[in-house]
Design a protein around this motif. Structure first.
Motif, mmCIF file in Angstrom:
data_model
loop_
_atom_site.group_PDB
_atom_site.id
_atom_site.type_symbol
_atom_site.label_atom_id
_atom_site.label_comp_id
_atom_site.label_asym_id
_atom_site.label_seq_id
_atom_site.Cartn_x
_atom_site.Cartn_y
_atom_site.Cartn_z
ATOM 1 N N PHE A 116 0.837 -1.202 0.000
ATOM 2 C CA PHE A 116 0.000 0.000 0.000
ATOM 3 C C PHE A 116 0.873 1.253 0.000
ATOM 4 C CE2 PHE A 116 -2.399 3.356 2.164
ATOM 5 C CZ PHE A 116 -3.549 3.385 1.387
ATOM 6 N N LEU A 119 2.607 1.577 -3.646
ATOM 7 C CA LEU A 119 1.794 1.770 -4.845
ATOM 8 C C LEU A 119 0.695 2.820 -4.705
ATOM 9 C CD1 LEU A 119 1.295 -1.897 -6.123
ATOM 10 C CD2 LEU A 119 2.969 -0.205 -6.860
ATOM 11 N N HIS A 120 0.308 3.161 -3.464
ATOM 12 C CA HIS A 120 -0.882 4.000 -3.328
ATOM 13 C C HIS A 120 -0.696 5.230 -2.442
ATOM 14 C CE1 HIS A 120 -3.480 1.164 -5.501
ATOM 15 N NE2 HIS A 120 -2.793 0.212 -4.877
ATOM 16 N N SER A 121 -0.062 5.084 -1.305
ATOM 17 C CA SER A 121 0.021 6.230 -0.391
ATOM 18 C C SER A 121 1.184 7.152 -0.698
ATOM 19 C CB SER A 121 0.126 5.737 1.060
ATOM 20 O OG SER A 121 1.405 5.182 1.304
ATOM 21 N N GLY A 122 2.245 6.602 -1.302
ATOM 22 C CA GLY A 122 3.447 7.405 -1.488
ATOM 23 C C GLY A 122 4.254 7.469 -0.201
ATOM 24 N N LEU A 178 -4.459 -4.695 -4.495
ATOM 25 C CA LEU A 178 -3.692 -3.442 -4.518
ATOM 26 C C LEU A 178 -2.724 -3.415 -5.693
ATOM 27 C CD1 LEU A 178 -2.798 -2.859 -0.733
ATOM 28 C CD2 LEU A 178 -4.549 -1.703 -2.098
ATOM 29 N N LEU A 181 -4.689 -2.824 -8.929
ATOM 30 C CA LEU A 181 -5.176 -1.458 -9.066
ATOM 31 C C LEU A 181 -4.058 -0.419 -9.121
ATOM 32 C CD1 LEU A 181 -8.131 -1.619 -6.508
ATOM 33 C CD2 LEU A 181 -8.294 -1.676 -9.011
ATOM 34 N N GLY A 182 -2.843 -0.834 -8.823
ATOM 35 C CA GLY A 182 -1.726 0.099 -8.797
ATOM 36 C C GLY A 182 -1.161 0.374 -10.181
ATOM 37 N N ASP A 183 -0.166 1.236 -10.197
ATOM 38 C CA ASP A 183 0.508 1.597 -11.442
ATOM 39 C C ASP A 183 1.217 0.365 -12.000
ATOM 40 O OD1 ASP A 183 1.971 2.622 -13.512
ATOM 41 O OD2 ASP A 183 2.941 4.207 -12.364
ATOM 42 N N SER A 187 4.328 -1.923 -10.413
ATOM 43 C CA SER A 187 3.884 -3.153 -9.759
ATOM 44 C C SER A 187 4.986 -4.206 -9.689
ATOM 45 C CB SER A 187 2.672 -3.734 -10.498
ATOM 46 O OG SER A 187 1.564 -2.872 -10.378
#
Length: 342
Positions: A116, A119-122, A178, A181-183, A187
């Protein structure tokens, strides 16, 4: 008699430390570019005391030894020791010889948090983001396992592991979601956390797992009396004045902390926490004043050799270390089940 026992334990401890140093030397020496063990320790000596030994090696070999292999080997030692400590502690408070941070879903929760973050929060907290979110994920997984076991009235040791396995599958499904759905361009980096590996070890990041390992290990070592009592049973521990439920929860939280941080830097490495405490108990007995340090030492040695195998079996390609530990651990798990059945 007491002197002979003390002498045997001292000999085992000294022998273990010698094996650890030899394993560390071999781990840093082997690889696509072999480096003589004498060069390895000469580089280390010159880093500690500059100019102590006249340099007879190239800058390239020094970079390989100091910048790549030493951090990787030290990370292997810390991860192996940490996961082994967690496994030993969980086996005590659950009274289950099959308890392990991987089987109880704690490792999967740590991987979920790390994925997470990536890929998502940075990296909103810089280098601390991944280990903190990995710890949060491991803590989340621990809470879910305990909640499911209580909801299903699965308080027995075997059912707790089954609850952990079920939660682990659910969390890994979420982690895969995750990734999906991520870049897609990023990934491929999370494969590291899915399969386990030590190739991203860097000197400036080793301080985080080291601090957590030392602090959490010291806390566990200070609770060996309680751990010994928990192995006998909750009623016995309660008669000795131990707050059983609170202590078990504290051990789970500390285990989640260690596992989450280790997963953040090494990915999912399974079965270390399952195997190593059994080997330690075979060598030093069941007293946790000896089981915990022995588990940490054997765990460090085991993961060093697992990493050596990962780097040499298909050289120059590196096999993910999780594959090596999974293969060995699966065989050990089958042997352990057969031993319990007989």
């Amino acid at each position: 008699m007491r002197r002979s026992i003390f002498g045997r334990r001292s000999a085992l401890a000294a022998g273990g430390l010698v094996v650890l140093l030899i394993s560390l030397s071999i781990a840093v020496s082997v690889g696509a570019v072999p480096v003589h063990a004498g060069t390895v320790w000469s580089v280390l000596a010159n880093k500690i005391w500059p100019g102590l030994i006249e340099q007879s090696w190239s800058q390239g070999r020094e970079a390989i030894v100091w910048d790549i292999r030493f951090p990787r080997a030290l990370l292997a030692m810390m991860v192996g020791a940490g996961l082994a400590l967690v496994g030993a502690a969980l086996q005590a408070v659950t009274r289950n010889p099959l308890a392990d941070p991987h089987l109880l879903g704690i490792s999967s929760g740590g991987a979920f948090g790390a994925i997470f973050a990536l890929l998502h929060s940075g990296l909103f907290l810089g280098l601390l983001t991944v280990p903190l979110l990995a710890f949060a994920g491991a803590l989340m997984a621990t809470a879910i396992v305990l909640g499911v076991s209580r909801l299903a009235d699965a308080t027995s040791a075997d059912r707790l592991v089954l609850a952990g396995v079920a939660v682990s599958f659910i969390i890994m499904a979420g982690a895969n979601g995750l990734i999906f759905l991520g870049d897609p361009r990023a990934s491929h980096t999370v494969v590291f956390w899915m399969l386990g590996g030590l190739g991203l070890a860097q000197w400036d990041q080793l301080v985080y797992p080291l601090v957590i390992l030392l602090a959490s290990g010291a806390w566990l070592m200070s609770r060996t009396t309680q751990l010994n009592a928990m192995t006998i049973g909750d009623e016995t521990a309660a008669t000795l004045g131990i707050p059983v439920a609170r202590f078990r929860l504290a051990v789970f939280v500390v285990g989640a902390l260690i596992t989450g941080v280790m997963v953040a830097f090494s990915g999912i490495i399974g079965f270390v926490g399952l195997m190593v405490p059994h080997i330690a108990r075979m060598l030093v007995g069941g007293d946790y004043t000896r089981v915990l340090p022995a588990s940490a030492l054997i765990g460090a040695i085991f993961l060093l050799w697992a990493d050596i195998a990962a780097r040499t079996v298909m050289a120059p390609e590196d096999i993910p270390i999780g594959i090596v530990t999974g293969l060995i651990g699966g065989i050990f798990f089958v042997w352990l089940l057969g031993r319990r059945a007989s």
